[in-house]
Design an enzyme around this catalytic site. Structure first.
Site, mmCIF file in Angstrom:
data_model
loop_
_atom_site.group_PDB
_atom_site.id
_atom_site.type_symbol
_atom_site.label_atom_id
_atom_site.label_comp_id
_atom_site.label_asym_id
_atom_site.label_seq_id
_atom_site.Cartn_x
_atom_site.Cartn_y
_atom_site.Cartn_z
ATOM 1 N N HIS A 260 0.855 -1.182 0.000
ATOM 2 C CA HIS A 260 0.000 0.000 0.000
ATOM 3 C C HIS A 260 0.886 1.225 0.000
ATOM 4 O O HIS A 260 1.927 1.240 0.648
ATOM 5 C CB HIS A 260 -0.909 0.008 1.238
ATOM 6 C CG HIS A 260 -2.101 0.860 1.054
ATOM 7 N ND1 HIS A 260 -2.078 2.214 1.273
ATOM 8 C CD2 HIS A 260 -3.352 0.561 0.634
ATOM 9 C CE1 HIS A 260 -3.278 2.695 1.009
ATOM 10 N NE2 HIS A 260 -4.058 1.730 0.604
ATOM 11 N N ASP A 313 -7.809 -5.646 0.054
ATOM 12 C CA ASP A 313 -8.236 -6.569 -0.996
ATOM 13 C C ASP A 313 -7.822 -8.012 -0.758
ATOM 14 O O ASP A 313 -8.235 -8.894 -1.497
ATOM 15 C CB ASP A 313 -7.682 -6.114 -2.351
ATOM 16 C CG ASP A 313 -8.339 -4.845 -2.814
ATOM 17 O OD1 ASP A 313 -9.568 -4.760 -2.666
ATOM 18 O OD2 ASP A 313 -7.642 -3.935 -3.290
HETATM 19 N N1 COA Z 1 4.035 -7.966 -3.841
HETATM 20 C C1 COA Z 1 5.368 -8.045 -3.800
HETATM 21 N N2 COA Z 1 6.165 -6.971 -3.590
HETATM 22 C C2 COA Z 1 5.574 -5.791 -3.433
HETATM 23 C C3 COA Z 1 4.173 -5.654 -3.467
HETATM 24 C C4 COA Z 1 3.396 -6.799 -3.676
HETATM 25 N N3 COA Z 1 2.061 -6.740 -3.719
HETATM 26 N N4 COA Z 1 3.832 -4.367 -3.285
HETATM 27 C C5 COA Z 1 4.985 -3.700 -3.155
HETATM 28 N N5 COA Z 1 6.018 -4.561 -3.229
HETATM 29 C C6 COA Z 1 7.450 -4.198 -3.160
HETATM 30 C C7 COA Z 1 7.864 -3.592 -4.499
HETATM 31 O O1 COA Z 1 8.326 -4.584 -5.396
HETATM 32 C C8 COA Z 1 8.948 -2.628 -4.084
HETATM 33 O O2 COA Z 1 10.110 -3.381 -3.836
HETATM 34 P P1 COA Z 1 11.558 -2.819 -4.296
HETATM 35 O O3 COA Z 1 11.745 -1.597 -3.441
HETATM 36 O O4 COA Z 1 12.484 -3.937 -4.001
HETATM 37 O O5 COA Z 1 11.423 -2.501 -5.757
HETATM 38 C C9 COA Z 1 8.433 -2.092 -2.724
HETATM 39 O O6 COA Z 1 7.597 -3.136 -2.201
HETATM 40 C C10 COA Z 1 7.654 -0.790 -2.835
HETATM 41 O O7 COA Z 1 6.564 -1.004 -3.717
HETATM 42 P P2 COA Z 1 5.995 0.021 -4.795
HETATM 43 O O8 COA Z 1 5.458 -0.724 -5.966
HETATM 44 O O9 COA Z 1 6.997 1.089 -5.053
HETATM 45 O O10 COA Z 1 4.789 0.648 -3.988
HETATM 46 P P3 COA Z 1 3.687 1.636 -4.560
HETATM 47 O O11 COA Z 1 3.315 2.494 -3.420
HETATM 48 O O12 COA Z 1 4.122 2.306 -5.825
HETATM 49 O O13 COA Z 1 2.484 0.667 -4.960
HETATM 50 C C11 COA Z 1 0.654 -0.765 -4.764
HETATM 51 C C12 COA Z 1 1.462 0.336 -4.093
HETATM 52 C C13 COA Z 1 -0.605 -1.004 -3.952
HETATM 53 C C14 COA Z 1 0.223 -0.332 -6.181
HETATM 54 C C15 COA Z 1 1.514 -2.034 -4.845
HETATM 55 O O14 COA Z 1 1.843 -2.449 -3.538
HETATM 56 C C16 COA Z 1 0.830 -3.175 -5.590
HETATM 57 O O15 COA Z 1 0.901 -3.230 -6.813
HETATM 58 N N6 COA Z 1 0.130 -4.112 -4.862
HETATM 59 C C17 COA Z 1 -0.574 -5.180 -5.489
HETATM 60 C C18 COA Z 1 -1.941 -4.697 -5.957
HETATM 61 C C19 COA Z 1 -2.886 -4.392 -4.829
HETATM 62 O O16 COA Z 1 -3.056 -5.177 -3.906
HETATM 63 N N7 COA Z 1 -3.573 -3.246 -4.924
HETATM 64 C C20 COA Z 1 -4.584 -2.849 -3.970
HETATM 65 C C21 COA Z 1 -4.155 -1.663 -3.181
HETATM 66 S S1 COA Z 1 -5.333 -1.292 -1.917
#
Ligand code: COA
Length: 377
Positions: A260, A313
């Site tokens: 998140h 979720d």
């Molecule tokens: N699974 C595995 N690794 C994850 C992850 C996940 N669901 N979410 C984040 N990470 C890791 C990233 O790979 C990143 O690692 P790194 O620093 O080694 O590259 C780190 O955690 C930071 O993640 P980032 O993608 O930069 O966070 P964000 O704030 O841009 O994205 C989300 C947030 C929610 C979009 C992202 O966590 C995600 O895509 N989650 C899955 C979809 C989801 O559940 N969405 C509902 C949100 S309520």
């Protein structure tokens, strides 16, 4: 003055808001200053809608009037049902909902009127009609057009009734109601921002909500609960969990239902949903709860240090599935819940509106020659 480019606008405030508040470190969510856990334990969804839209809990008389209005607005015009009938039956219900909400606006000539009573009516109409549209599309896709909203049930109960055509079970109605409360608002997320941007152009609230619906449909936002169920399906049995998760992480796939932008600890909503997921799957014998708990444990072990925790979720899909809601309706149910939040933000945006018009950092070229088509390579 030049500003730094902030991808994803992380930590960039785009508005002052008093609708909801998240403390991502403490894992706390409040609507209008009231902890969501208190609301989930004590409130009805209708009461929470009133709270979000009007900034305070209703008195008994206000709530009765509000509920009556919501019930009054449940039916949708037959032309909206005709529109749904024309859409591909295997199309995604989120797309059908987005189209229907935009189309509903066409029936209300005062839709651009911006006085308080027109705004209130539009908000209630949208909140009341979304469940009917979602249920109608589901029933129609099964070749069944015998659904009519009831007036003796609350919004959650009427939705379950319309989806199945059966008398809804009281405990399931309450669980769905709590799910709706937990999803009703969540500060400046992508769909709320999308809605505020559209609202800032003085577009009508039906367009505001249909743009928010488009944003919510993406797998990085509301679509994650569907993806989480697909992952549980793929795992199949708890003993396969480690292998599937390892494979996904090795491919650098994001695990749906984790991570998140704001929470750096467990999402408080997921804690409540986890309890319901356990209770409901114990009864049904579904392995998905055990799979989910194992994924949570392995994720903690492997990516916990990055602050990646279960979000709303992760367990919501298991709960919805146990309530008999088909997988492709999970995001529409999220939308049903989030409509009051989007509309509360719309009302707030209009109170002190300035059209959103950010800028960009241009990285293209300048003063290129024009090459005639026959000489292009
Ligand atoms: N699974 C595995 N690794 C994850 C992850 C996940 N669901 N979410 C984040 N990470 C890791 C990233 O790979 C990143 O690692 P790194 O620093 O080694 O590259 C780190 O955690 C930071 O993640 P980032 O993608 O930069 O966070 P964000 O704030 O841009 O994205 C989300 C947030 C929610 C979009 C992202 O966590 C995600 O895509 N989650 C899955 C979809 C989801 O559940 N969405 C509902 C949100 S309520």
């Amino acid at each position: 003055m030049p500003f730094d480019l902030v991808p994803g606008l992380e930590e960039v405030p785009i508005a002052e808001s008093s609708v909801s508040f998240v403390d991502g470190t403490a894992g706390k969510l409040e609507y209008r200053g009231i902890n969501v856990e208190l609301l989930a334990a004590n409130s009805t969804f209708e009461e929470v809608c009133f709270l979000l839209l009007f900034g305070k809990l209703p008195t008994r008389a206000e709530l009765e009037e509000f509920q009556g209005e919501l019930v009054h607005y449940r039916k949708v015009k037959y032309r909206i049902i005709d529109l749904l009938k024309c859409l591909p039956e295997k199309g995604h219900p989120m797309d059908a909902l987005q189209a229907a909400v935009a189309a509903i606006g066409m029936f209300y000539p005062r839709r651009r009127a911006l006085d308080d009573s027109a705004r209130r009516a539009a908000c209630l109409r949208i909140i009341a009609k979304i469940p009917t549209v979602v249920a109608a599309f589901e029933r129609l896709s099964k070749g069944d057009d015998s659904f009519t909203p009831r007036t003796d049930l609350n919004l959650a109960g009427d939705f379950l009734y319309m989806m199945t055509g059966e008398e809804p079970d009281a405990e399931k109605v309450r669980i769905l109601e709590v799910c709706l409360i937990l999803h009703a608002d969540h500060t400046m997320n992508a769909s709320t921002f999308a809605g505020r941007v559209v609202g800032s152009t003085l577009a009508d609230p039906y367009c505001v909500v249909s743009s928010a619906l488009g944003a919510l449909s993406g797998p990085l936002h509301g679509g994650a609960n569907e993806e989480a169920i697909e992952m549980f399906k793929r795992v199949g049995k708890p003993e396969n969990t480690r292998a599937v998760l390892q494979e996904m992480l090795a491919k650098k796939e994001k695990i749906p239902g984790f991570g998140h932008r704001v929470y750096k600890t467990v999402d408080p909503r997921s804690k409540i949903l986890k309890v319901y997921a356990e209770k409901l799957t114990q009864r049904s014998g579904s392995p998905y709860y055990q799979i989910a708990v194992e994924i949570e444990r392995l994720m903690q072990e492997q990516v916990g240090h990055k602050g990646v925790w279960p979000n709303v979720d992760f367990y919501s899909g298991i709960v919805y599935r146990e309530l008999g809601i088909p997988t492709d309706c999970f995001t529409p149910v999220f939308a049903m819940a989030r409509a009051p939040g989007w509309l509360a933000h719309w009302l707030e945006q209009l109170r002190n509106n300035r059209i959103f018009r950010p800028t960009q950092r241009y990285v293209g070229t300048h003063d290129q020659p024009y090459t005639p088509i026959d000489t292009r390579t």
